[in-house]
Enzyme design. Structure first.
Site, PDB file in Angstrom:
ATOM      1  N   GLY A 244       0.984  -1.429   0.095  1.00  0.00           N
ATOM      2  CA  GLY A 244       0.161  -0.040   0.053  1.00  0.00           C
ATOM      3  C   GLY A 244       0.962   0.949  -0.040  1.00  0.00           C
TER       4      GLY A 244
ATOM      5  N   GLN B 272       3.214   9.917   1.075  1.00  0.00           N
ATOM      6  CA  GLN B 272       4.945   9.393   1.198  1.00  0.00           C
ATOM      7  C   GLN B 272       5.323   9.453  -0.026  1.00  0.00           C
ATOM      8  OE1 GLN B 272       2.291   5.327   2.442  1.00  0.00           O
ATOM      9  NE2 GLN B 272       4.684   4.625   3.715  1.00  0.00           N
TER      10      GLN B 272
ATOM     11  N   CYS C 298       5.410  -0.472   7.267  1.00  0.00           N
ATOM     12  CA  CYS C 298       5.751   0.638   5.720  1.00  0.00           C
ATOM     13  C   CYS C 298       6.334   1.609   6.068  1.00  0.00           C
ATOM     14  CB  CYS C 298       4.659   2.309   7.335  1.00  0.00           C
ATOM     15  SG  CYS C 298       4.475   4.102   6.702  1.00  0.00           S
ATOM     16  N   LEU C 299       6.589   2.049   4.297  1.00  0.00           N
ATOM     17  CA  LEU C 299       7.156   1.999   3.329  1.00  0.00           C
ATOM     18  C   LEU C 299       8.188   3.307   4.328  1.00  0.00           C
ATOM     19  CD1 LEU C 299       6.012   1.101  -0.061  1.00  0.00           C
ATOM     20  CD2 LEU C 299       7.914  -0.599   1.505  1.00  0.00           C
TER      21      LEU C 299
ATOM     22  N   HIS D 250      -4.502   1.789   7.666  1.00  0.00           N
ATOM     23  CA  HIS D 250      -3.121   2.223   7.502  1.00  0.00           C
ATOM     24  C   HIS D 250      -3.065   3.297   6.021  1.00  0.00           C
ATOM     25  CE1 HIS D 250       1.195   1.666   7.884  1.00  0.00           C
ATOM     26  NE2 HIS D 250       0.749   2.320   6.413  1.00  0.00           N
ATOM     27  N   GLU D 251      -4.198   3.141   5.060  1.00  0.00           N
ATOM     28  CA  GLU D 251      -3.326   4.082   4.369  1.00  0.00           C
ATOM     29  C   GLU D 251      -4.274   5.748   4.789  1.00  0.00           C
ATOM     30  OE1 GLU D 251      -0.154   3.843   2.425  1.00  0.00           O
ATOM     31  OE2 GLU D 251      -0.697   1.655   3.136  1.00  0.00           O
TER      32      GLU D 251
ATOM     33  N   HIS E 191      -2.750   7.888   6.752  1.00  0.00           N
ATOM     34  CA  HIS E 191      -1.263   8.535   6.188  1.00  0.00           C
ATOM     35  C   HIS E 191      -2.396   9.851   5.751  1.00  0.00           C
ATOM     36  CE1 HIS E 191       2.301   6.598   6.663  1.00  0.00           C
ATOM     37  NE2 HIS E 191       1.360   5.393   5.040  1.00  0.00           N
TER      38      HIS E 191
HETATM   39 NI    NI Z   1       2.277   3.036   5.745  1.00  0.00          NI
END
Ligand code: NI
Length: 183
Positions: free
Chosen positions: A45, A50, A99-100, A141-142, A145
């Site tokens: 995701g 991000q 998370c990236l 989660h996304e 963000h």
């Molecule tokens: Ni994330």
């Protein structure tokens, strides 16, 4: 095009993202780039903040997830524009997340088991859908963000204390990951 991923400590990750309209330039290309960036980093995701853009766009693709109890799971792929959460169940489940933007940290996070969400697809058609379990978790989660929230905000006080130095290292730019990052 693969874009650098903004990491923990970047101001853009703490902004509340703004909705966009169909006049937003090159939105399909942007979403393609988000999928490509996510795939190249082996993520499932990615949200626009991000890649440094405080706009309400998120992508999810479970292609690399293998779950024998739910073979359909790996087919889950979605891009959401201006998502709006309509319902989050009180019933939660706890699973490990990563998370990236926070490389090297994985922690247990409680999330609603069931959600209902309204969003626009890449053609700006409106959808209202229910999701459960792992799909619901990834979307939450996304979605977080887009609200300027990160999964590490949700871990217990004790765990947060334990990962503090790791988070500080990321803030300082000391990251160890295979994809390109940015501040
Ligand atoms: Ni994330």
């Amino acid at each position: 095009m693969i874009l650098p991923v903004y990491t923990y400590g970047s101001a853009v990750l703490r902004k509340k993202s703004e909705p966009i309209d169909s006049g937003y330039p090159n939105i399909k290309e942007l979403i393609d780039n988000m999928f490509e960036t996510m795939h190249s980093a082996s993520g499932v995701g990615l949200a626009a903040p991000q890649i440094g853009l405080p706009i309400r766009v998120l992508v999810i693709d479970f292609a690399q997830i293998e779950d024998k109890t739910d073979p359909e799971l790996s087919k889950f792929r979605v891009a959401m524009i201006n998502p709006r959460m309509l319902y989050m169940s009180e019933e939660t489940s706890v699973e490990e997340e990563g998370c990236l933007s926070i490389p090297g940290i994985n922690e247990n996070v409680a999330r609603s088991k069931h959600i209902k969400i309204k969003y626009l697809d890449t053609d700006f058609n409106e959808h209202t859908e229910d999701f459960s379990d792992y799909r619901a978790r990834a979307i939450q989660h996304e979605y977080d963000h887009l609200e300027g929230k990160l999964f590490t905000d949700k871990v217990s006080q004790l765990r947060r204390q334990l990962i503090k130095s790791k988070l500080n290292n990321i803030v300082k730019g000391k990251v160890n990951c295979k994809y390109r990052v940015s501040k």
